[in-house]
Write a protein that holds these residues in place. Sequence first.
Motif, PDB file in Angstrom:
ATOM      1  N   GLU A  71      -8.132 -81.306 -18.373  1.00  0.00           N
ATOM      2  CA  GLU A  71      -7.116 -81.900 -19.142  1.00  0.00           C
ATOM      3  C   GLU A  71      -7.736 -83.257 -19.837  1.00  0.00           C
ATOM      4  OE1 GLU A  71      -3.987 -82.877 -16.410  1.00  0.00           O
ATOM      5  OE2 GLU A  71      -3.051 -80.936 -16.603  1.00  0.00           O
ATOM      6  N   LEU A  72      -7.570 -83.424 -21.287  1.00  0.00           N
ATOM      7  CA  LEU A  72      -8.126 -84.513 -21.854  1.00  0.00           C
ATOM      8  C   LEU A  72      -7.023 -85.703 -22.177  1.00  0.00           C
ATOM      9  CD1 LEU A  72     -10.790 -85.923 -22.782  1.00  0.00           C
ATOM     10  CD2 LEU A  72     -10.029 -84.854 -25.016  1.00  0.00           C
ATOM     11  N   TYR A  73      -7.021 -86.845 -21.850  1.00  0.00           N
ATOM     12  CA  TYR A  73      -5.712 -87.710 -22.259  1.00  0.00           C
ATOM     13  C   TYR A  73      -6.203 -88.615 -23.155  1.00  0.00           C
ATOM     14  CZ  TYR A  73      -4.653 -86.148 -17.258  1.00  0.00           C
ATOM     15  OH  TYR A  73      -4.342 -85.110 -16.424  1.00  0.00           O
ATOM     16  N   ALA A  74      -5.085 -88.996 -23.698  1.00  0.00           N
ATOM     17  CA  ALA A  74      -5.167 -89.791 -24.946  1.00  0.00           C
ATOM     18  C   ALA A  74      -5.790 -91.268 -24.638  1.00  0.00           C
ATOM     19  CB  ALA A  74      -3.784 -89.939 -25.672  1.00  0.00           C
ATOM     20  N   PRO A  75      -6.740 -91.393 -25.355  1.00  0.00           N
ATOM     21  CA  PRO A  75      -7.506 -92.924 -25.038  1.00  0.00           C
ATOM     22  C   PRO A  75      -6.791 -93.970 -25.948  1.00  0.00           C
ATOM     23  CG  PRO A  75      -8.747 -91.664 -26.777  1.00  0.00           C
ATOM     24  CD  PRO A  75      -7.733 -90.687 -26.473  1.00  0.00           C
ATOM     25  N   LEU A  76      -5.730 -93.638 -26.841  1.00  0.00           N
ATOM     26  CA  LEU A  76      -5.022 -94.663 -27.592  1.00  0.00           C
ATOM     27  C   LEU A  76      -3.522 -93.953 -27.798  1.00  0.00           C
ATOM     28  CD1 LEU A  76      -7.780 -94.912 -30.473  1.00  0.00           C
ATOM     29  CD2 LEU A  76      -7.442 -96.516 -28.582  1.00  0.00           C
ATOM     30  N   THR A  77      -2.677 -95.160 -28.243  1.00  0.00           N
ATOM     31  CA  THR A  77      -1.091 -94.752 -28.666  1.00  0.00           C
ATOM     32  C   THR A  77      -1.249 -94.687 -29.876  1.00  0.00           C
ATOM     33  OG1 THR A  77      -0.647 -96.113 -26.497  1.00  0.00           O
ATOM     34  CG2 THR A  77       1.084 -95.443 -28.169  1.00  0.00           C
ATOM     35  N   GLY A  78      -0.731 -93.605 -30.340  1.00  0.00           N
ATOM     36  CA  GLY A  78      -0.313 -93.624 -31.605  1.00  0.00           C
ATOM     37  C   GLY A  78       0.241 -92.013 -32.011  1.00  0.00           C
ATOM     38  N   ARG A  79       0.255 -91.774 -33.328  1.00  0.00           N
ATOM     39  CA  ARG A  79       0.955 -90.492 -33.793  1.00  0.00           C
ATOM     40  C   ARG A  79      -0.011 -89.585 -34.381  1.00  0.00           C
ATOM     41  NH1 ARG A  79       2.256 -89.410 -39.033  1.00  0.00           N
ATOM     42  NH2 ARG A  79       2.015 -91.787 -39.478  1.00  0.00           N
ATOM     43  N   VAL A  80       0.113 -87.976 -33.884  1.00  0.00           N
ATOM     44  CA  VAL A  80      -0.858 -87.263 -34.296  1.00  0.00           C
ATOM     45  C   VAL A  80      -0.572 -86.900 -35.542  1.00  0.00           C
ATOM     46  CG1 VAL A  80      -1.599 -85.016 -33.734  1.00  0.00           C
ATOM     47  CG2 VAL A  80      -0.804 -86.284 -31.807  1.00  0.00           C
ATOM     48  N   VAL A  81      -1.339 -87.002 -36.648  1.00  0.00           N
ATOM     49  CA  VAL A  81      -1.560 -86.910 -38.007  1.00  0.00           C
ATOM     50  C   VAL A  81      -2.283 -85.644 -38.532  1.00  0.00           C
ATOM     51  CG1 VAL A  81      -0.864 -89.156 -38.586  1.00  0.00           C
ATOM     52  CG2 VAL A  81      -3.412 -88.671 -38.577  1.00  0.00           C
ATOM     53  N   ALA A  82      -3.137 -85.108 -37.672  1.00  0.00           N
ATOM     54  CA  ALA A  82      -4.095 -83.992 -37.809  1.00  0.00           C
ATOM     55  C   ALA A  82      -4.623 -83.403 -36.541  1.00  0.00           C
ATOM     56  CB  ALA A  82      -5.329 -84.416 -38.869  1.00  0.00           C
ATOM     57  N   VAL A  83      -4.768 -82.087 -36.513  1.00  0.00           N
ATOM     58  CA  VAL A  83      -5.235 -81.179 -35.351  1.00  0.00           C
ATOM     59  C   VAL A  83      -6.397 -80.386 -36.042  1.00  0.00           C
ATOM     60  CG1 VAL A  83      -3.255 -81.713 -33.862  1.00  0.00           C
ATOM     61  CG2 VAL A  83      -3.635 -79.705 -35.362  1.00  0.00           C
ATOM     62  N   ASN A  84      -7.459 -80.099 -35.422  1.00  0.00           N
ATOM     63  CA  ASN A  84      -8.566 -79.429 -35.839  1.00  0.00           C
ATOM     64  C   ASN A  84      -8.164 -78.004 -35.575  1.00  0.00           C
ATOM     65  OD1 ASN A  84     -10.782 -78.052 -36.258  1.00  0.00           O
ATOM     66  ND2 ASN A  84     -12.119 -79.163 -34.916  1.00  0.00           N
ATOM     67  N   GLY A  85      -7.640 -77.375 -36.820  1.00  0.00           N
ATOM     68  CA  GLY A  85      -7.020 -75.884 -36.593  1.00  0.00           C
ATOM     69  C   GLY A  85      -8.421 -74.837 -36.566  1.00  0.00           C
ATOM     70  N   LEU A  86      -9.873 -75.300 -36.678  1.00  0.00           N
ATOM     71  CA  LEU A  86     -10.671 -74.584 -36.615  1.00  0.00           C
ATOM     72  C   LEU A  86     -10.953 -73.990 -35.256  1.00  0.00           C
ATOM     73  CD1 LEU A  86     -13.703 -73.531 -37.633  1.00  0.00           C
ATOM     74  CD2 LEU A  86     -14.605 -75.578 -36.803  1.00  0.00           C
ATOM     75  N   LEU A  87     -10.305 -74.699 -34.316  1.00  0.00           N
ATOM     76  CA  LEU A  87     -10.540 -74.479 -32.772  1.00  0.00           C
ATOM     77  C   LEU A  87      -9.876 -73.390 -32.243  1.00  0.00           C
ATOM     78  CD1 LEU A  87     -10.808 -78.082 -31.262  1.00  0.00           C
ATOM     79  CD2 LEU A  87     -12.590 -76.572 -32.037  1.00  0.00           C
ATOM     80  N   ALA A  88      -8.697 -73.068 -32.841  1.00  0.00           N
ATOM     81  CA  ALA A  88      -7.924 -71.875 -32.522  1.00  0.00           C
ATOM     82  C   ALA A  88      -9.005 -70.621 -32.714  1.00  0.00           C
ATOM     83  CB  ALA A  88      -6.766 -71.674 -33.682  1.00  0.00           C
ATOM     84  N   ASP A  89      -9.534 -70.380 -33.792  1.00  0.00           N
ATOM     85  CA  ASP A  89     -10.631 -69.341 -33.833  1.00  0.00           C
ATOM     86  C   ASP A  89     -11.967 -69.436 -33.264  1.00  0.00           C
ATOM     87  OD1 ASP A  89      -8.620 -67.768 -35.201  1.00  0.00           O
ATOM     88  OD2 ASP A  89      -9.200 -68.767 -37.329  1.00  0.00           O
ATOM     89  N   ARG A  90     -12.256 -70.682 -33.271  1.00  0.00           N
ATOM     90  CA  ARG A  90     -13.744 -71.039 -32.648  1.00  0.00           C
ATOM     91  C   ARG A  90     -13.799 -72.351 -31.858  1.00  0.00           C
ATOM     92  NH1 ARG A  90     -17.106 -72.726 -37.431  1.00  0.00           N
ATOM     93  NH2 ARG A  90     -18.592 -73.230 -35.871  1.00  0.00           N
ATOM     94  N   PRO A  91     -13.143 -72.004 -30.594  1.00  0.00           N
ATOM     95  CA  PRO A  91     -13.100 -73.089 -29.598  1.00  0.00           C
ATOM     96  C   PRO A  91     -14.641 -73.515 -29.291  1.00  0.00           C
ATOM     97  CG  PRO A  91     -12.462 -71.138 -28.542  1.00  0.00           C
ATOM     98  CD  PRO A  91     -12.645 -70.780 -29.944  1.00  0.00           C
ATOM     99  N   GLY A  92     -15.433 -72.627 -29.361  1.00  0.00           N
ATOM    100  CA  GLY A  92     -16.712 -72.870 -28.911  1.00  0.00           C
ATOM    101  C   GLY A  92     -17.582 -74.088 -29.912  1.00  0.00           C
ATOM    102  N   ALA A  93     -16.792 -74.454 -30.974  1.00  0.00           N
ATOM    103  CA  ALA A  93     -17.118 -75.735 -31.817  1.00  0.00           C
ATOM    104  C   ALA A  93     -17.253 -77.009 -30.955  1.00  0.00           C
ATOM    105  CB  ALA A  93     -16.382 -75.651 -33.223  1.00  0.00           C
TER     106      ALA A  93
END
Length: 130
Positions: A71-93
Amino acid sequence: MNVPASLRYSEGHGWVAAEGEGPEHLARVGLTDYGQDLLGEVEFVELPELGGRLAAGELMAEIEARKATSELYAPLTGRVVAVNGLLADRPGAVNADPYGEGWLCVLAVDDASCIEELMDGAAYARFVGG
């Protein structure tokens, strides 16, 4: 072990890159080179919900690898404005390029001064014994 000096780091092996100026203070977040090496070959990444809010210390992402699930925990407080969609197909990135294509999300940070409270590269290298 790669520890770019331009980034900030959390004890949970997350990295933070402040991005741009303006009304929203943006911070790109990912898993460090050291963190991905501990996990081994990443097979799946569950990212936070786009538009959702995260508090510092709150669960941000789950990363499944051959060796373990982490599990990776948020280092800061804020709103998620983007996620890396590439990781759905290429988690090895996350393994191949943790500070580039393997980023996890971008937060609109509530308090940009909190970025400076995270460890700098030298402190993180000492923290992990490098």
